[in-house]
Design a protein around this motif. Structure first.
Motif, PDB file in Angstrom:
ATOM      1  N   LEU A 149      15.663 -39.881 -12.191  1.00 24.93           N
ATOM      2  CA  LEU A 149      15.338 -41.219 -12.033  1.00 24.93           C
ATOM      3  C   LEU A 149      16.681 -42.101 -11.719  1.00 24.93           C
ATOM      4  CD1 LEU A 149      13.405 -42.974 -15.149  1.00 24.93           C
ATOM      5  CD2 LEU A 149      15.673 -44.032 -14.232  1.00 24.93           C
ATOM      6  N   LEU A 153      20.269 -52.696  -9.147  1.00 26.39           N
ATOM      7  CA  LEU A 153      19.992 -54.236  -9.231  1.00 26.39           C
ATOM      8  C   LEU A 153      19.449 -54.650  -8.096  1.00 26.39           C
ATOM      9  CD1 LEU A 153      23.139 -55.897 -10.725  1.00 26.39           C
ATOM     10  CD2 LEU A 153      20.959 -55.840 -11.891  1.00 26.39           C
ATOM     11  N   LEU A 155      16.915 -54.643  -5.013  1.00 25.33           N
ATOM     12  CA  LEU A 155      15.399 -53.934  -4.945  1.00 25.33           C
ATOM     13  C   LEU A 155      15.195 -53.406  -3.781  1.00 25.33           C
ATOM     14  CD1 LEU A 155      12.500 -53.939  -5.736  1.00 25.33           C
ATOM     15  CD2 LEU A 155      11.933 -56.082  -4.695  1.00 25.33           C
ATOM     16  N   CYS A 158      16.484 -49.812  -4.483  1.00 22.56           N
ATOM     17  CA  CYS A 158      15.247 -49.220  -5.137  1.00 22.56           C
ATOM     18  C   CYS A 158      14.290 -48.458  -4.239  1.00 22.56           C
ATOM     19  CB  CYS A 158      14.577 -50.214  -6.110  1.00 22.56           C
ATOM     20  SG  CYS A 158      15.604 -50.733  -7.464  1.00 22.56           S
ATOM     21  N   LYS A 159      13.894 -49.329  -3.002  1.00 24.33           N
ATOM     22  CA  LYS A 159      12.940 -48.928  -2.341  1.00 24.33           C
ATOM     23  C   LYS A 159      13.317 -47.833  -1.168  1.00 24.33           C
ATOM     24  CE  LYS A 159       9.871 -53.067  -2.213  1.00 24.33           C
ATOM     25  NZ  LYS A 159       9.579 -54.340  -1.698  1.00 24.33           N
ATOM     26  N   GLU A 183      11.133 -42.106 -10.935  1.00 24.85           N
ATOM     27  CA  GLU A 183      11.246 -43.363 -10.124  1.00 24.85           C
ATOM     28  C   GLU A 183      12.500 -44.030 -10.080  1.00 24.85           C
ATOM     29  OE1 GLU A 183       7.902 -44.861 -10.950  1.00 24.85           O
ATOM     30  OE2 GLU A 183       8.117 -43.584 -12.362  1.00 24.85           O
ATOM     31  N   ILE A 184      12.614 -45.160  -9.140  1.00 19.49           N
ATOM     32  CA  ILE A 184      13.793 -46.000  -9.244  1.00 19.49           C
ATOM     33  C   ILE A 184      13.389 -47.307 -10.033  1.00 19.49           C
ATOM     34  CG2 ILE A 184      15.699 -47.090  -7.842  1.00 19.49           C
ATOM     35  CD1 ILE A 184      15.539 -44.046  -7.241  1.00 19.49           C
ATOM     36  N   LEU A 185      13.961 -47.572 -10.947  1.00 19.38           N
ATOM     37  CA  LEU A 185      13.952 -48.994 -11.789  1.00 19.38           C
ATOM     38  C   LEU A 185      14.540 -50.104 -10.984  1.00 19.38           C
ATOM     39  CD1 LEU A 185      13.723 -47.275 -15.328  1.00 19.38           C
ATOM     40  CD2 LEU A 185      11.667 -47.758 -13.626  1.00 19.38           C
ATOM     41  N   ASN A 186      14.281 -51.049 -10.913  1.00 15.42           N
ATOM     42  CA  ASN A 186      15.196 -52.486 -10.546  1.00 15.42           C
ATOM     43  C   ASN A 186      15.465 -53.042 -11.954  1.00 15.42           C
ATOM     44  OD1 ASN A 186      14.358 -55.470  -8.861  1.00 15.42           O
ATOM     45  ND2 ASN A 186      16.083 -54.308  -9.016  1.00 15.42           N
ATOM     46  N   THR A 187      16.807 -52.451 -12.291  1.00 13.20           N
ATOM     47  CA  THR A 187      17.180 -52.849 -13.442  1.00 13.20           C
ATOM     48  C   THR A 187      18.688 -52.947 -13.584  1.00 13.20           C
ATOM     49  OG1 THR A 187      16.762 -52.828 -15.994  1.00 13.20           O
ATOM     50  CG2 THR A 187      17.092 -50.559 -14.803  1.00 13.20           C
ATOM     51  N   ASP A 188      19.399 -53.639 -14.893  1.00 15.93           N
ATOM     52  CA  ASP A 188      20.898 -53.667 -14.882  1.00 15.93           C
ATOM     53  C   ASP A 188      21.188 -52.258 -15.500  1.00 15.93           C
ATOM     54  OD1 ASP A 188      23.337 -54.845 -14.908  1.00 15.93           O
ATOM     55  OD2 ASP A 188      22.973 -55.216 -17.274  1.00 15.93           O
ATOM     56  N   THR A 190      21.591 -49.231 -17.450  1.00 20.23           N
ATOM     57  CA  THR A 190      20.456 -48.440 -18.106  1.00 20.23           C
ATOM     58  C   THR A 190      19.479 -49.160 -18.685  1.00 20.23           C
ATOM     59  OG1 THR A 190      21.802 -48.076 -20.123  1.00 20.23           O
ATOM     60  CG2 THR A 190      22.289 -46.379 -18.552  1.00 20.23           C
ATOM     61  N   GLY A 191      19.622 -50.422 -18.528  1.00 19.68           N
ATOM     62  CA  GLY A 191      18.600 -51.412 -18.879  1.00 19.68           C
ATOM     63  C   GLY A 191      17.237 -50.949 -19.852  1.00 19.68           C
ATOM     64  N   SER A 192      16.678 -50.315 -19.148  1.00 15.29           N
ATOM     65  CA  SER A 192      15.099 -50.347 -19.880  1.00 15.29           C
ATOM     66  C   SER A 192      15.074 -48.785 -20.536  1.00 15.29           C
ATOM     67  CB  SER A 192      13.913 -50.542 -18.831  1.00 15.29           C
ATOM     68  OG  SER A 192      14.360 -50.078 -17.768  1.00 15.29           O
TER      69      SER A 192
ATOM     70  N   THR B  10      11.605 -48.400 -22.867  1.00 16.78           N
ATOM     71  CA  THR B  10      11.488 -49.389 -23.736  1.00 16.78           C
ATOM     72  C   THR B  10      12.029 -50.710 -22.932  1.00 16.78           C
ATOM     73  OG1 THR B  10      12.194 -49.944 -25.875  1.00 16.78           O
ATOM     74  CG2 THR B  10      13.866 -48.979 -24.574  1.00 16.78           C
ATOM     75  N   ALA B  12      13.922 -54.070 -22.066  1.00 15.50           N
ATOM     76  CA  ALA B  12      15.404 -54.143 -21.621  1.00 15.50           C
ATOM     77  C   ALA B  12      16.201 -55.231 -22.558  1.00 15.50           C
ATOM     78  CB  ALA B  12      15.293 -54.642 -20.157  1.00 15.50           C
ATOM     79  N   LYS B  17      15.871 -53.205 -28.904  1.00 15.69           N
ATOM     80  CA  LYS B  17      15.857 -51.611 -28.809  1.00 15.69           C
ATOM     81  C   LYS B  17      15.642 -51.087 -30.047  1.00 15.69           C
ATOM     82  CE  LYS B  17      17.753 -51.517 -24.474  1.00 15.69           C
ATOM     83  NZ  LYS B  17      17.242 -50.759 -23.349  1.00 15.69           N
ATOM     84  N   ILE B 120       7.093 -50.348  -8.099  1.00 18.02           N
ATOM     85  CA  ILE B 120       8.575 -50.364  -8.381  1.00 18.02           C
ATOM     86  C   ILE B 120       8.633 -51.483  -9.704  1.00 18.02           C
ATOM     87  CG2 ILE B 120      10.959 -51.288  -7.872  1.00 18.02           C
ATOM     88  CD1 ILE B 120      10.890 -50.011  -5.515  1.00 18.02           C
ATOM     89  N   ALA B 121       9.095 -50.926 -10.955  1.00 18.08           N
ATOM     90  CA  ALA B 121       9.029 -51.724 -11.932  1.00 18.08           C
ATOM     91  C   ALA B 121      10.332 -52.653 -12.089  1.00 18.08           C
ATOM     92  CB  ALA B 121       8.987 -51.122 -13.154  1.00 18.08           C
ATOM     93  N   LEU B 124      14.602 -56.778 -14.527  1.00 17.53           N
ATOM     94  CA  LEU B 124      15.769 -57.658 -14.406  1.00 17.53           C
ATOM     95  C   LEU B 124      15.218 -58.829 -15.371  1.00 17.53           C
ATOM     96  CD1 LEU B 124      16.417 -57.744 -10.549  1.00 17.53           C
ATOM     97  CD2 LEU B 124      17.656 -56.611 -12.403  1.00 17.53           C
TER      98      LEU B 124
END
Ligand code: SAM
Ligand code: ZN
Lengths: 324, 130
Positions: A149, A153, A155, A158-159, A183-188, A190-192, B10, B12, B17, B120-121, B124
């Protein structure tokens, strides 16, 4: 913008955390950042490679460390637009070589022999590193019960990375059964991700010392991905910003890396957790190591890869940080 | 997004958390798509202990997908000669081949909605919510 400041060029050169500007096969050299920066700094390709040994080392051109040729194939990233996604460079390749080195595969095979590890790459960029791991789980882990995974940041990254990993998995003939790409998550960072869920974390951070770090993109928040409706200039600014995000590390080049290091306690698996983190000479790597050693007896730190010495110091190194 | 991914996700937001309500995230207006993935019994056997089964059951019922209320025993996954059973195949299909391509994931603690677009999730957060 940092690019416009000629004085920042030498810094970027030394650290190596910028796309390589080979020029070959890049039809739009002039319109991108590279043209601008090279122009501003008045650097020829020759100076560029000579100064930092950027990307040259692995080809055995004599300017870099002597490293054996990579035995495992490097994933293709030809489909990626490097106008707004970090192009694989010496730092990326050092990660590939370290993760597939004899010492690291021995370590990983022992640690994850009976497991189904979750491998997370933070800041995948083009996806070259995660794709390499995903397509080579048998040689690296000794089996292919591996989940991969990524996060970024950006997008566009990510794609791109999602494509790179899927393609590498398709092409990997070495696997009897392929590993599982999530997947690749669009996040900061390890954010989510759920606490203590990550077995193996990989991070090639934005590590160049800079005065500031660009604001994170607001993909989706203000729908800035609809670039078609915007002027050419704002697309250019957006792309510059996204590329800056891939190398700008703030004070000592450590601001983003420090945030990630702080997350290791809560994100790494309580028994098996291990992280590979890339540092450059300007990150004051000895100080970083010392800090990690102070985490106590439950943690270990070791330098497990480096880009060789250049003018007396190692440009890039990879730390393995793991729970013991 | 594969359903298996939701086992690792979970909210963000830092303040969520520690709340049990932030896991699993709840799919909303989800568009599902099936994509083939090579079957591996070895993988299935080894992923079972990593699954938060109750959360996966809750998720699946929200998506109106079938998942037995109890974790299958390893022995239920294969028959004679290591042939995968139907329940092994169903589990593979559910965890690995079923994808959320569009929709939202909603935090049960703070109610924040994370969009999924083109698979893509987007996790942010606006600065004031981090
Ligand atoms: C030096 S590049 C490395 C790219 C790729 N892993 C490689 O080795 O070629 C750093 C990457 O981290 C991403 N990044 C920067 N800050 C981030 C953050 N806070 N969270 C997630 N990704 C981040 C950038 O967008 C960029 O893709
Ligand atoms: Zn929440």
């Amino acid at each position: 913008m940092p690019w416009d400041d000629v004085n920042t060029a030498p810094e970027i050169l030394i650290s190596g955390c910028t796309p390589r500007y080979g020029g070959a096969g890049r039809p739009d050299q002039g319109s991108g950042l590279s043209g601008k920066r090279l122009g501003g700094g008045g650097l020829s390709d020759e100076t560029w490679l000579g100064g930092g040994g950027l990307g040259g080392g692995r080809l055995g051109d004599g300017s870099g460390p002597i490293r054996p040729t990579r035995m495992l194939p490097t994933p293709s990233t030809t489909h990626v637009s490097f106008d707004n996604v970090y192009e694989p460079a010496e730092d990326s390749f050092l990660l590939l070589d370290t993760l597939s080195s004899a010492s690291e595969t021995a370590f990983l095979q022992e640690r994850f022999a009976q497991q189904c590890p979750l491998v997370v790459e933070v800041g995948t960029g083009s996806g070259v590193v995660l794709a390499f791991v995903a397509a080579n789980t048998s040689p690296i882990f000794g089996h292919s019960r591996v989940l991969t995974l990524g996060t970024d940041l950006n997008l566009f990254a990510c794609k791109a990375a999602s494509h790179t990993v899927q393609q590498a998995l398709k092409e990997s003939a070495s696997q009897s059964s392929p590993s599982v790409f999530l997947e690749i998550l669009n996040t900061d960072l390890t954010g989510s991700l759920r606490p203590h869920s990550v077995d193996l974390l990989i991070f090639n951070p934005p590590y160049v010392p800079t005065e500031t770090i660009p604001d994170p993109p607001k993909h989706g928040i203000d729908d800035d991905t609809k670039s078609s409706s915007k002027s050419k200039n704002s697309t250019f600014d957006r792309d510059s910003q996204l590329l800056a995000l891939s190398y700008a590390g703030g004070a000592d080049g450590m601001e983003v890396t420090n945030r990630l290091l702080d997350q290791l306690h809560s994100i790494l698996h309580l028994q098996r957790g291990v992280a590979y983190i890339l540092l450059c000479a300007q990150n004051k790597p000895l100080k970083v190591q010392e800090r990690l050693r102070n985490w106590g007896a439950n943690w270990s730190v070791e330098v497990v890869g480096n880009s060789g010495k250049k003018g007396g110091w190692e440009k890039l190194q990879i730390l393995r940080v793991w729970r013991t | 997004m594969k359903l298996l991914t939701l086992n690792f996700l979970t909210c963000a937001r830092r303040t969520c958390k520690s709340s049990p309500l932030s896991f699993p995230l709840h799919p909303c207006d989800a568009e599902l798509e099936i994509a083939d993935v090579d079957f591996s019994l070895d993988f299935l056997r080894n992923i079972l202990p990593r699954l938060e089964w109750d959360a996966m059951v809750a998720l699946c019922s929200e998506l109106s997908l079938p998942l037995s209320a109890t974790v299958p025993a390893a022995a239920e996954l294969s028959g004679a000669g290591d042939e995968p059973t139907q329940s092994a195949k169903d589990l593979h299909h559910l965890l690995l081949e079923t994808n959320i391509t569009a929709g939202k994931l909603v935090c049960g603690n703070c109610g924040h909605e994370y969009a999924i677009k083109e698979g893509i999730a987007n996790f942010l957060l606006p600065a004031h919510m981090v």
